[in-house]
Design a protein around this motif. Structure first.
Motif, PDB file in Angstrom:
ATOM      1  N   LYS A   1       0.452  -1.618   0.078  1.00 46.22           N
ATOM      2  CA  LYS A   1      -0.599   0.433  -0.152  1.00 46.22           C
ATOM      3  C   LYS A   1       0.610   1.535  -0.244  1.00 46.22           C
ATOM      4  CE  LYS A   1      -4.349  -1.859   0.099  1.00 46.22           C
ATOM      5  NZ  LYS A   1      -5.958  -1.994  -0.609  1.00 46.22           N
ATOM      6  N   GLU A   2       0.285   2.585  -0.246  1.00 47.56           N
ATOM      7  CA  GLU A   2       1.361   3.357  -0.214  1.00 47.56           C
ATOM      8  C   GLU A   2      -0.208   4.669   0.611  1.00 47.56           C
ATOM      9  OE1 GLU A   2       3.925   6.199  -1.501  1.00 47.56           O
ATOM     10  OE2 GLU A   2       3.451   4.434  -2.671  1.00 47.56           O
ATOM     11  N   VAL A   3       0.990   4.980   1.469  1.00 54.20           N
ATOM     12  CA  VAL A   3       0.253   6.196   2.958  1.00 54.20           C
ATOM     13  C   VAL A   3       1.377   6.891   2.700  1.00 54.20           C
ATOM     14  CG1 VAL A   3      -0.601   3.352   3.825  1.00 54.20           C
ATOM     15  CG2 VAL A   3       1.965   3.981   4.155  1.00 54.20           C
ATOM     16  N   LYS A   4       1.195   7.641   3.282  1.00 55.60           N
ATOM     17  CA  LYS A   4       1.955   9.021   4.177  1.00 55.60           C
ATOM     18  C   LYS A   4       2.710   8.541   4.852  1.00 55.60           C
ATOM     19  CE  LYS A   4      -1.676  12.240   3.639  1.00 55.60           C
ATOM     20  NZ  LYS A   4      -2.687  13.157   4.234  1.00 55.60           N
ATOM     21  N   ASP A   5       3.880   9.314   4.555  1.00 55.04           N
ATOM     22  CA  ASP A   5       5.023   9.117   5.990  1.00 55.04           C
ATOM     23  C   ASP A   5       4.959   7.927   7.138  1.00 55.04           C
ATOM     24  OD1 ASP A   5       6.223   8.743   2.986  1.00 55.04           O
ATOM     25  OD2 ASP A   5       7.678  10.909   3.405  1.00 55.04           O
ATOM     26  N   GLY A   6       4.561   9.857   7.950  1.00 53.10           N
ATOM     27  CA  GLY A   6       4.466   9.866   9.165  1.00 53.10           C
ATOM     28  C   GLY A   6       3.158   8.704   9.550  1.00 53.10           C
TER      29      GLY A   6
END
Length: 148
Positions: A19-24
């Motif tokens: 999955k592509e998620v936000k870094d934080g």
């Protein structure tokens, strides 16, 4: 940031998905709590190798269960019980007795919880007993209840 999910995450995906998620979110929550790993080429290669190994183990296990099913179909287990004055059994034949006799006489190990007795075996005779081996594989075992 791309992550490989190790565990199911509600609202995001199931284990094994990338999955592509936000870094934080990826670093602090998913990776920090052990729900995911950063999707580096090395991690992906290790995951694919582990999946391939699991698939081979599953195939081997299913082959062994099929072999056990064929062996159980050829076997008749004889269980001897004490008869009463009117020719009926004292008690009934239990799963434990069937499993023990199967192991003792034929050297085939089946867990007692896998044996599925539809009815109590309370009379002398030949019965077909279903055994749930796992992975949707069911075997039929012949049990011959004899009186002493």
């Amino acid at each position: 940031m791309k992550v490989l999910l190790i565990k199911d995450v509600k609202g995001l995906g199931k284990a094994g998905e990338i999955k592509e998620v936000k870094d934080g979110y990826g670093n602090n929550f998913l990776i920090g709590k052990g729900f995911a790993k950063a999707a580096t080429p090395d991690v992906l290669r290790q995951y694919e190798a582990a999946q391939k190994r699991k698939a081979e183990e599953l195939k081997y296990e299913i082959a062994n269960l099929e072999k056990l099913k064929e062996e159980l179909a050829k076997v008749t287990v004889v269980v001897k019980k004490t008869l009463g004055a009117n020719g009926s059994l004292f008690g009934s034949v239990s799963k434990e007795e069937i499993a023990a006799e199967l192991e003792k006489t034929h050297h085939l190990v089946v867990e007692k919880k896998a044996i599925d007795l539809d009815t109590h075996l309370k009379a002398v005779g030949l019965y077909d007993v279903s055994i749930k081996l796992g992975h949707s594989i069911n075997a039929t075992l012949k049990v011959d209840v004899q009186g002493e």
